[in-house]
Design a protein around this motif. Structure first.
Motif, mmCIF file in Angstrom:
data_model
loop_
_atom_site.group_PDB
_atom_site.id
_atom_site.type_symbol
_atom_site.label_atom_id
_atom_site.label_comp_id
_atom_site.label_asym_id
_atom_site.label_seq_id
_atom_site.Cartn_x
_atom_site.Cartn_y
_atom_site.Cartn_z
ATOM 1 N N VAL A 191 26.043 17.383 40.253
ATOM 2 C CA VAL A 191 26.360 19.445 39.748
ATOM 3 C C VAL A 191 26.154 20.324 40.522
ATOM 4 C CG1 VAL A 191 26.642 21.055 38.618
ATOM 5 C CG2 VAL A 191 27.607 18.374 37.282
ATOM 6 N N LEU A 192 26.900 20.595 41.382
ATOM 7 C CA LEU A 192 25.552 22.669 42.353
ATOM 8 C C LEU A 192 26.451 23.661 42.794
ATOM 9 C CD1 LEU A 192 24.822 23.103 45.388
ATOM 10 C CD2 LEU A 192 26.486 22.953 45.921
ATOM 11 N N ASP A 193 25.024 24.543 41.855
ATOM 12 C CA ASP A 193 25.068 26.412 41.578
ATOM 13 C C ASP A 193 24.369 26.758 43.150
ATOM 14 O OD1 ASP A 193 25.439 28.437 40.922
ATOM 15 O OD2 ASP A 193 24.868 28.867 39.177
ATOM 16 N N PRO A 194 25.246 26.953 44.097
ATOM 17 C CA PRO A 194 24.986 27.755 45.026
ATOM 18 C C PRO A 194 23.874 28.836 45.167
ATOM 19 C CG PRO A 194 26.740 27.857 45.414
ATOM 20 C CD PRO A 194 26.567 27.313 44.315
ATOM 21 N N PHE A 195 24.315 29.768 44.129
ATOM 22 C CA PHE A 195 24.022 31.083 42.935
ATOM 23 C C PHE A 195 23.534 30.776 41.977
ATOM 24 C CE2 PHE A 195 27.442 31.871 46.217
ATOM 25 C CZ PHE A 195 27.160 32.570 47.065
#
Length: 357
Positions: A315-319
């Protein structure tokens, strides 16, 4: 000057228009060149537009035209685009293990450029938009470039869910959310899988005299590829109003106009959640979480991760902001990557990962 690859695209589009009287779609072009990604088609078409060989009407299907007097210069050697995922292109990216279960303090786009192609299963994020809040002085965020990089790093069948709204200026909406949706679909290569409404239940407040109180945000759900690689909505089901009852009715009309006769049906105890998702905001989360100026409910990333990310997924959250996505991923036994340009917010996330697990 055209590259060999651009020349082949130009020739294909020209012959297609001559044969059919209209331009090929992006999907037809992708299939003709046996590509894995529509983003490659978009990039070559954009290059032909910028070099004066094509005109393109945005937001119009088959809106490509040939510029008749465009000079066909001699071609130069073709350099593959990174979106074509050739073996050599991976050499410029870091190993995915260098990012796993880490909070990285840095610019979103520049950090994403280091992540390997097709390595991420799910993105859940809420980008800063319209300078509504002061994110510790950081206000210059390139959502268009972010979309292209997210498309590249997502696996085929991967999902990107984005919480976003629009600022009201002089009694008019900025339309940032809608423009971003169109940009990510038309230029990054995504499909819009669905657009959900996040309905907020919290402190009443905001009793505006001359406009409505805003109690919702949009959650466009973007899909890379033909269909989601993982989809499990069991945990999203909600109680049926008449669950367990046997009722007479059920007479519906099919899309072909045929009406099904009424009959007795037993209502299931639960039903699929629709496209309006309700979340309580008042009292949601710890004081540590709310050191960030703009947060979304703790339950929101739990729902998306459980629905769209396999147990072995990333899972990625760039912000990453206050870290809610990373906390949810860790609690659900998924691997995570968080990025934020603000060190204070990275520190908040690191602290939450230690105390909220």
């Amino acid at each position: 000057m055209l590259t060999k690859k651009q020349k082949s695209y130009f020739d294909y589009i020209t012959k297609f228009i001559e044969r059919h009287g209209y331009a090929p779609s992006v999907e037809e072009t992708k299939k003709h060149f046996r590509l894995a990604s529509k983003a490659t088609v978009h990039q070559h078409i954009q290059s032909l537009v910028e070099n004066g060989y094509l005109t393109k009407l945005n937001y119009k299907a088959r809106g490509i035209s040939i510029i008749q007097d465009a000079p066909l210069s001699s071609v130069k050697m073709y350099t593959p685009l990174s979106y074509e995922y050739n073996d050599d292109s991976q050499s410029k990216y870091d190993d995915i293990d260098n990012f796993l279960n880490k909070i990285i303090c840095g610019d979103a786009v520049e950090t994403l450029k280091k992540i390997p192609n097709e390595s991420i299963d799910l993105v859940v994020t809420s980008p800063p938009y319209d300078s509504i809040r002061d994110y510790d002085g950081h206000k210059n965020f390139d959502l268009s470039a972010t979309g292209k990089e997210l498309f590249r790093v997502l696996k085929s069948g991967g999902i990107a869910a984005m919480v976003i709204q629009d600022q009201t200026k002089n009694f008019g909406k900025t339309l940032t959310s809608f423009r971003t949706i169109l940009d990510w679909c038309d230029n990054a290569g995504f499909k819009l899988f669905e657009c959900l409404i996040y309905r907020k239940y919290g402190a009443e407040g905001a009793w505006w005299n001359k406009r409505f109180r805003v109690d919702h945000e949009y959650i466009p759900v973007f899909l890379k590829g033909e269909r989601p690689q993982y989809f499990n909505k069991e945990h999203l089901k909600i109680p049926s109003k008449h669950g367990g009852k046997t009722m007479t009715g059920g007479g519906t009309r099919l899309t072909n106009g045929v009406r099904i006769p009424t009959r007795s049906i037993t209502i299931n105890l639960t039903k699929c959640r629709g496209t309006i998702w309700d979340y309580l905001t008042a009292g949601d989360g710890t004081r540590l979480k709310h050191l960030h100026p703009a947060t979304f409910p703790n339950q929101l990333p739990y729902d998306f991760i459980s629905c769209f990310c396999p147990v072995t997924g990333i899972v990625l959250d760039p912000f990453i902001g206050s870290g809610t996505t990373a906390v949810a991923a860790k609690n659900l036994k998924r691997k995570y990557i968080g990025i934020d340009i603000c060190k204070d917010y990275c520190d908040i996330t690191e602290k939450r990962l230690k105390v909220e697990i």
